[in-house]
Design an enzyme around this catalytic site. Structure first.
Site, PDB file in Angstrom:
ATOM      1  N   LYS A  47      21.423  81.198  18.209  1.00  0.00           N
ATOM      2  CA  LYS A  47      22.748  80.853  17.690  1.00  0.00           C
ATOM      3  C   LYS A  47      22.554  79.493  17.067  1.00  0.00           C
ATOM      4  O   LYS A  47      22.107  78.669  17.789  1.00  0.00           O
ATOM      5  CB  LYS A  47      23.476  81.041  18.845  1.00  0.00           C
TER       6      LYS A  47
ATOM      7  N   LYS B 120      19.715  78.481  21.621  1.00  0.00           N
ATOM      8  CA  LYS B 120      21.047  77.935  21.269  1.00  0.00           C
ATOM      9  C   LYS B 120      20.857  76.370  20.747  1.00  0.00           C
ATOM     10  O   LYS B 120      20.447  75.292  21.774  1.00  0.00           O
ATOM     11  CB  LYS B 120      21.817  78.001  22.318  1.00  0.00           C
TER      12      LYS B 120
ATOM     13  N   SER C 251      31.269  79.866  14.627  1.00  0.00           N
ATOM     14  CA  SER C 251      32.716  79.206  14.215  1.00  0.00           C
ATOM     15  C   SER C 251      32.555  78.714  12.630  1.00  0.00           C
ATOM     16  O   SER C 251      33.277  78.769  11.795  1.00  0.00           O
ATOM     17  CB  SER C 251      33.537  78.653  15.152  1.00  0.00           C
TER      18      SER C 251
ATOM     19  N   CYS D 209      29.473  80.305  30.594  1.00  0.00           N
ATOM     20  CA  CYS D 209      29.513  78.916  30.555  1.00  0.00           C
ATOM     21  C   CYS D 209      30.430  78.391  31.080  1.00  0.00           C
ATOM     22  O   CYS D 209      31.893  78.575  31.461  1.00  0.00           O
ATOM     23  CB  CYS D 209      29.371  78.696  28.901  1.00  0.00           C
TER      24      CYS D 209
END
Ligand code: PBG
Length: 346
Positions: free
Chosen positions: A271, A218, A297, A120
């Protein structure tokens, strides 16, 4: 006949019985441990919103990889905090980028460890977006692709993330990572067509055997907040909703995954994990290749915060959350708990 005849509780009476009939088992072999690599030496800087997670210099990342490996964790995924950021993400694709250096160092010390490279550009772009930014709209001056952009764009201008121009940088990054010894390329940028572009570039550079694990579904999630602190990658203006998926869309997730498979993805990822277990489950029913899920996270930070207040039992919540991801259908789990969970499973 005794009533009720069916007693499901018969099989729940003892630990041995429960273990015998357990449908889902966690094993460290399915965990991937994320590492954030930064410049310097001897650096171990804890991320404020992710207690127990650190920015690590290359030497420390090697030690962390060794420890994970000794606990049976087979893979790490590497993220980089570059020395400098710019508008063409030089730090992502240069030969001596921080992730490239970490990959070589880990391969030298722990050759059995599988290395996954997150592909990324956001960590390497001065504006924090995952692609090249172009000003559009009122009064925007003409300029070559990828040239400097006002940061943030001046009032009255709008901006666009350039999909096709970004593909070249993603392909370049992937080849550079493969050259550095990365075993699996994992694009997380969400540009359209990037799996095909990366596959082609890898093949042309002689890396026909390097698999692609695509972050296929995502979502534009608020659960990435702590990661953006850890990787210093928050967008300086706007947000990622024009390229990451709308959290309300399951059918679109299936299309994203199908397209990535058509383009050549060897494995796919969903995700975040816990808020999107239905997506994991639907993908498991529909597609036959390995499915990964990323416990991100914010999922980690929530559990840690509650545990620090003694509001929940950290270890049990950790294992229950990982089991739910497994049960939904993910065979590979990327998690900041990889080491701790592996320790509990030993
Ligand atoms: C890079 C990337 C992100 C995450 C993984 N790769 C951040 C983002 O999209 O903003 C998030 C991982 C996490 O939150 O743990 N684009």
């Amino acid at each position: 006949m005794a009533f009720p005849a069916t007693r499901l509780r018969r099989l729940r009476r003892t630990g041995a019985l429960r273990s015998l009939v357990r449908e889902t088992r966690l094993t460290p072999e399915s965990f991937v441990y994320p590492l954030f690599v930064c410049p310097g030496e001897g650096v171990r800087k804890e991320v404020r919103s992710m207690p127990g997670v650190f920015n690590l210099s290359v030497d420390e990342a090697v030690r962390e990889a060794q420890k994970a490996h000794s606990l049976g964790v087979p893979a790490v995924i590497l993220f980089g905090l570059p020395e400098k950021k710019d508008e063409v993400a030089t730090g992502a694709w240069e030969e001596n980028g921080v992730v490239q250096r970490a990959a070589r160092a880990i391969k030298a010390e722990v050759p059995e460890m599988l290395l996954i490279g997150d592909v990324c550009l956001c960590e390497y772009m001065s504006h924090g977006h995952c692609g090249i930014v172009e000003r559009v709209g009122m009064g925007a001056p003409a300029r070559p692709l990828g040239a400097a952009v006002a940061n943030p764009p001046a009032a009255g201008t709008d901006y666009e993330i350039l999909n096709d121009a970004t593909l070249e940088l993603l392909a370049r990054t992937s080849v550079s990572l493969a050259r550095a010894g990365i075993d699996i390329i994992a694009p997380s940028d969400m540009m359209d067509g990037r799996v095909a572009a990366i596959r082609k570039a890898l093949d042309e550079a002689g890396f026909q055997n390097t698999p692609i694990l695509s972050y296929a579904a995502k979502f534009a999630s608020a659960f990435y907040g702590p990661f953006r602190e850890a990787a210093d990658s928050a967008p300086q203006f706007g947000d990622r909703r024009s390229y990451q998926m709308d959290g309300a869309n399951l059918r679109e997730a299936i299309r994203e995954i199908a397209l990535d498979i058509e383009e050549g993805a060897d494995m796919i990822m969903i995700k975040p994990a816990m808020p999107y277990l239905d997506v994991i489950s639907a993908a498991r029913e529909r597609f036959d290749l390995p499915i990964a899920a990323y416990q991100v996270s914010g999922e980690y930070a929530m559990i840690e915060a509650a545990a620090r207040n003694n509001w929940i039992d950290r270890d049990r919540v950790m294992m229950e959350s990982l089991t739910s991801i497994r049960r939904a259908g993910a065979s590979i789990i990327l998690t900041y708990y990889a080491r701790d969970a592996a320790r509990l499973l030993a």
